[in-house]
Design an enzyme around this catalytic site. Structure first.
Site, short mmCIF file in Angstrom:
data_model
loop_
_atom_site.label_atom_id
_atom_site.label_comp_id
_atom_site.label_asym_id
_atom_site.label_seq_id
_atom_site.Cartn_x
_atom_site.Cartn_y
_atom_site.Cartn_z
N ARG A 1 -19.26 2.97 -0.05
CA ARG A 1 -20.68 2.61 0.15
C ARG A 1 -21.61 3.16 -0.93
O ARG A 1 -22.53 2.47 -1.35
CB ARG A 1 -21.16 3.09 1.52
CG ARG A 1 -20.54 2.30 2.66
CD ARG A 1 -21.06 2.77 3.99
NE ARG A 1 -20.31 2.18 5.07
CZ ARG A 1 -20.06 2.79 6.23
NH1 ARG A 1 -20.52 4.01 6.45
NH2 ARG A 1 -19.37 2.17 7.16
N ARG B 1 -24.49 11.45 19.93
CA ARG B 1 -23.51 10.62 20.65
C ARG B 1 -23.78 10.72 22.14
O ARG B 1 -23.95 11.83 22.66
CB ARG B 1 -22.10 11.16 20.35
CG ARG B 1 -20.98 10.27 20.84
CD ARG B 1 -20.78 9.04 20.01
NE ARG B 1 -20.45 9.34 18.63
CZ ARG B 1 -20.44 8.41 17.66
NH1 ARG B 1 -20.74 7.15 17.92
NH2 ARG B 1 -20.15 8.75 16.43
N ARG C 1 2.89 2.28 12.44
CA ARG C 1 3.33 2.36 13.85
C ARG C 1 3.05 1.07 14.63
O ARG C 1 3.58 0.87 15.71
CB ARG C 1 2.72 3.57 14.57
CG ARG C 1 1.26 3.73 14.40
CD ARG C 1 0.69 5.04 14.91
NE ARG C 1 -0.73 5.04 14.53
CZ ARG C 1 -1.21 5.58 13.44
NH1 ARG C 1 -0.41 6.21 12.62
NH2 ARG C 1 -2.50 5.49 13.15
N THR D 1 -5.74 -3.74 15.06
CA THR D 1 -5.50 -3.21 16.40
C THR D 1 -6.62 -2.26 16.86
O THR D 1 -6.60 -1.77 17.98
CB THR D 1 -4.18 -2.41 16.44
OG1 THR D 1 -4.23 -1.46 15.35
CG2 THR D 1 -2.97 -3.29 16.26
N HIS E 1 -25.49 0.94 19.90
CA HIS E 1 -26.28 2.11 19.45
C HIS E 1 -27.78 1.83 19.66
O HIS E 1 -28.24 0.69 19.45
CB HIS E 1 -26.06 2.36 17.97
CG HIS E 1 -24.67 2.81 17.61
ND1 HIS E 1 -23.76 3.24 18.53
CD2 HIS E 1 -24.06 2.90 16.38
CE1 HIS E 1 -22.63 3.59 17.90
NE2 HIS E 1 -22.79 3.38 16.61
N LYS F 1 -25.66 9.28 6.00
CA LYS F 1 -25.50 7.84 5.74
C LYS F 1 -26.84 7.15 6.02
O LYS F 1 -27.28 6.28 5.28
CB LYS F 1 -24.43 7.24 6.66
CG LYS F 1 -23.01 7.67 6.35
CD LYS F 1 -22.07 7.14 7.45
CE LYS F 1 -20.75 7.88 7.48
NZ LYS F 1 -19.98 7.61 8.70
N ASN G 1 -22.86 -2.02 17.95
CA ASN G 1 -22.31 -1.43 16.72
C ASN G 1 -21.03 -2.09 16.26
O ASN G 1 -20.69 -2.05 15.08
CB ASN G 1 -22.08 0.08 16.92
CG ASN G 1 -21.34 0.39 18.21
OD1 ASN G 1 -21.86 0.14 19.29
ND2 ASN G 1 -20.14 0.92 18.10
N CYS H 1 -22.84 1.37 10.76
CA CYS H 1 -23.40 0.61 11.88
C CYS H 1 -24.85 0.98 12.19
O CYS H 1 -25.71 0.11 12.34
CB CYS H 1 -22.53 0.79 13.12
SG CYS H 1 -21.98 2.49 13.38
N1 LIG Z 1 -16.50 1.64 15.67
C1 LIG Z 1 -17.62 1.28 15.03
O1 LIG Z 1 -18.68 1.03 15.64
C2 LIG Z 1 -17.63 1.14 13.55
C3 LIG Z 1 -18.74 0.54 12.97
C4 LIG Z 1 -18.77 0.40 11.58
C5 LIG Z 1 -17.70 0.81 10.83
N2 LIG Z 1 -16.62 1.39 11.43
C6 LIG Z 1 -15.51 1.79 10.57
O2 LIG Z 1 -14.42 0.91 10.81
C7 LIG Z 1 -13.18 1.60 10.67
C8 LIG Z 1 -12.36 1.43 11.95
O3 LIG Z 1 -13.07 1.97 13.04
P1 LIG Z 1 -12.60 1.74 14.54
O4 LIG Z 1 -13.69 2.27 15.38
O5 LIG Z 1 -12.13 0.34 14.73
O6 LIG Z 1 -11.34 2.76 14.61
P2 LIG Z 1 -10.03 2.67 15.54
O7 LIG Z 1 -10.34 2.02 16.81
O8 LIG Z 1 -9.50 4.06 15.56
O9 LIG Z 1 -9.01 1.72 14.71
C9 LIG Z 1 -8.45 2.11 13.48
C10 LIG Z 1 -7.60 0.96 12.92
O10 LIG Z 1 -7.14 1.35 11.62
C11 LIG Z 1 -5.73 1.19 11.58
N3 LIG Z 1 -5.14 2.16 10.66
C12 LIG Z 1 -5.20 3.50 10.73
N4 LIG Z 1 -4.52 4.06 9.71
C13 LIG Z 1 -4.02 3.04 8.98
C14 LIG Z 1 -3.19 2.96 7.81
N5 LIG Z 1 -2.78 4.06 7.17
N6 LIG Z 1 -2.87 1.73 7.35
C15 LIG Z 1 -3.29 0.60 7.98
N7 LIG Z 1 -4.05 0.62 9.09
C16 LIG Z 1 -4.40 1.83 9.58
C17 LIG Z 1 -5.28 1.44 13.01
O11 LIG Z 1 -4.00 0.91 13.20
P3 LIG Z 1 -2.99 1.51 14.35
O12 LIG Z 1 -3.42 0.88 15.64
O13 LIG Z 1 -1.67 1.05 13.89
O14 LIG Z 1 -3.18 3.00 14.34
C18 LIG Z 1 -6.37 0.65 13.75
O15 LIG Z 1 -6.10 -0.73 13.69
C19 LIG Z 1 -13.55 3.06 10.34
O16 LIG Z 1 -13.52 3.20 8.94
C20 LIG Z 1 -14.96 3.19 10.87
O17 LIG Z 1 -15.70 4.16 10.18
C21 LIG Z 1 -16.56 1.55 12.78
#
Ligand SMILES: NC(=O)c1ccc[n+]([C@@H]2O[C@H](COP(=O)([O-])OP(=O)(O)OC[C@H]3O[C@@H](n4cnc5c(N)ncnc54)[C@H](OP(=O)(O)O)[C@@H]3O)[C@@H](O)[C@H]2O)c1
Length: 334
Positions: free
Chosen positions: A97, A227, A37, A9, A234, A205, A307, A126
């Site tokens: 990592r 940011r 949730r 999600t 990015h 990182k 990213n 990223c």
């Molecule tokens: N955004 C980027 O550009 C990027 C790039 C590389 C890596 N990442 C990494 O990818 C990950 C997700 O980033 P995002 O930007 O997609 O964050 P996000 O939009 O906040 O999404 C977080 C996701 O994790 C789920 N989640 C949170 N707590 C959980 C739990 N206890 N058990 C199972 N699922 C859980 C959330 O589910 P709910 O909807 O139910 O809360 C949601 O689906 C992070 O570790 C981030 O560092 C992000």
């Protein structure tokens, strides 16, 4: 392949489903997973609705591959539990990592390190992926000594809450803050948390991950991560000092010949990479390629990528594709 998408999600999870569908990854059963949730909510994959399940339910379904994008804490707790039942985990968080027992993979550079023993595989940060993809062919040819990088990072890199903060600020609506300050019309020299040395975790990182991916500690990276209120991807200003001198035509040729890189570099036509054009693309775009005239053997470049795609989902799916192609997944080992 029975594939679990953990964090389905979220910002990355949503793009993950899109990339898996676009690349027609061989999925016999899709298992979308999120936090407690979200259990029972639906996500769309190839125009069909799929119901979100919880972590334990997903493990009980014995997936072949689980792609995690759900934060470091979730990954530290749950990835080993998936690995225990034979699932190969590809993890987008920073949890694994720098663990010396885990591989950190950009497929174009070091997928050949992967074996059937690798049950938790780390996807780099990223901002690292796009930088290291451009640096790898140049390092091979000219040997890097030192890299100085300044990033201009999209709010989508922080997740759904940050995109909402920017949207709220633009609309003039009060809402939850993902950052300590407004982001609209602003630039925050602050990505992720501060470490004891005064650098942010994002900056460290960028300093540490390239050495692991390139399996070489003879070069160093100094980073400032910022940011900005963009949404498409990015951008990075990268200054690289090499041991050996280079020829700019050869640099452009080397980059042009690197899979996954598109050179956009023509000052006469104002051609250079920008996040609005990198958005929703899988490539890494490189331009503003020029010699640093203040010291020998030094190059300046501007590197832009989406990213959520090459910085996260696309790279993870490429790792999964490699595992399948080389038969490194449990179900495929003969
Ligand atoms: N955004 C980027 O550009 C990027 C790039 C590389 C890596 N990442 C990494 O990818 C990950 C997700 O980033 P995002 O930007 O997609 O964050 P996000 O939009 O906040 O999404 C977080 C996701 O994790 C789920 N989640 C949170 N707590 C959980 C739990 N206890 N058990 C199972 N699922 C859980 C959330 O589910 P709910 O909807 O139910 O809360 C949601 O689906 C992070 O570790 C981030 O560092 C992000």
């Amino acid at each position: 392949m029975k594939v679990a998408v953990v964090g389905a999600t979220g910002m990355v999870g949503e793009v993950m489903l899109k990339v898996l569908a676009e690349r027609n990854f061989l999925i016999t059963e899709l298992i979308p997973v999120a936090s407690e949730r979200s259990i029972g909510k639906q996500v769309i994959y190839k125009n069909d609705p799929y119901t979100i399940v919880g972590m334990q339910t997903a493990i009980d379904m014995l997936p072949d591959i689980a792609i995690f994008s759900a934060g470091g804490g979730t990954s530290l707790e749950w990835a080993p539990k998936f690995a225990e039942v034979g699932t190969t985990v590809i993890d987008n968080s920073s949890a694994w990592r720098m663990d010396p027992t885990k591989k950190l993979v950009v497929p174009e550079i070091n997928a050949n390190e992967l074996t059937t023993e690798d049950k938790i595989i780390a996807n780099p940060n990223c901002s690292t992926i796009q930088m290291v993809l451009a640096l790898a062919p140049l390092h091979k040819q000219y040997t890097m000594k030192r890299v100085v990088v300044s990033t201009y990072q999209s709010v989508s890199g922080t997740g759904v809450k940050a995109v909402q903060q920017l949207d709220n600020e633009i609309a003039g609506v009060k809402g939850e803050m993902a950052y300590p300050y407004p982001i609209n019309r602003n630039a925050l020299p602050h990505c992720d948390v501060f470490e004891e040395n005064g650098y942010t975790k994002e900056e460290m990182k960028l300093a540490r991950e390239p050495q692991k991916i390139l399996n070489d500690k003879t070069f160093s990276v100094s980073a400032t991560a910022v940011r900005i209120p963009t949404a498409g991807g990015h951008s990075e200003s990268v200054n690289v000092e090499f041991e050996n001198d280079f020829d700019l035509t050869e640099v452009r040729k080397l980059l042009h010949e690197t899979p996954g890189i598109v050179v956009q570099d023509n000052p006469d036509t104002n051609t250079y990479p920008m996040p609005i054009y990198a958005h929703d693309k899988d490539d890494v775009f490189v331009g503003r390629i020029r010699r640093d005239e203040t010291q020998p053997n030094t190059l300046n470049m501007w590197i832009v990528a989406d990213n959520l795609r090459k910085g996260a989902a696309t790279n993870a799916v490429q790792i999964a594709e490699y595992l399948v192609e080389k038969q490194l997944i449990k179900a495929l080992v003969s």
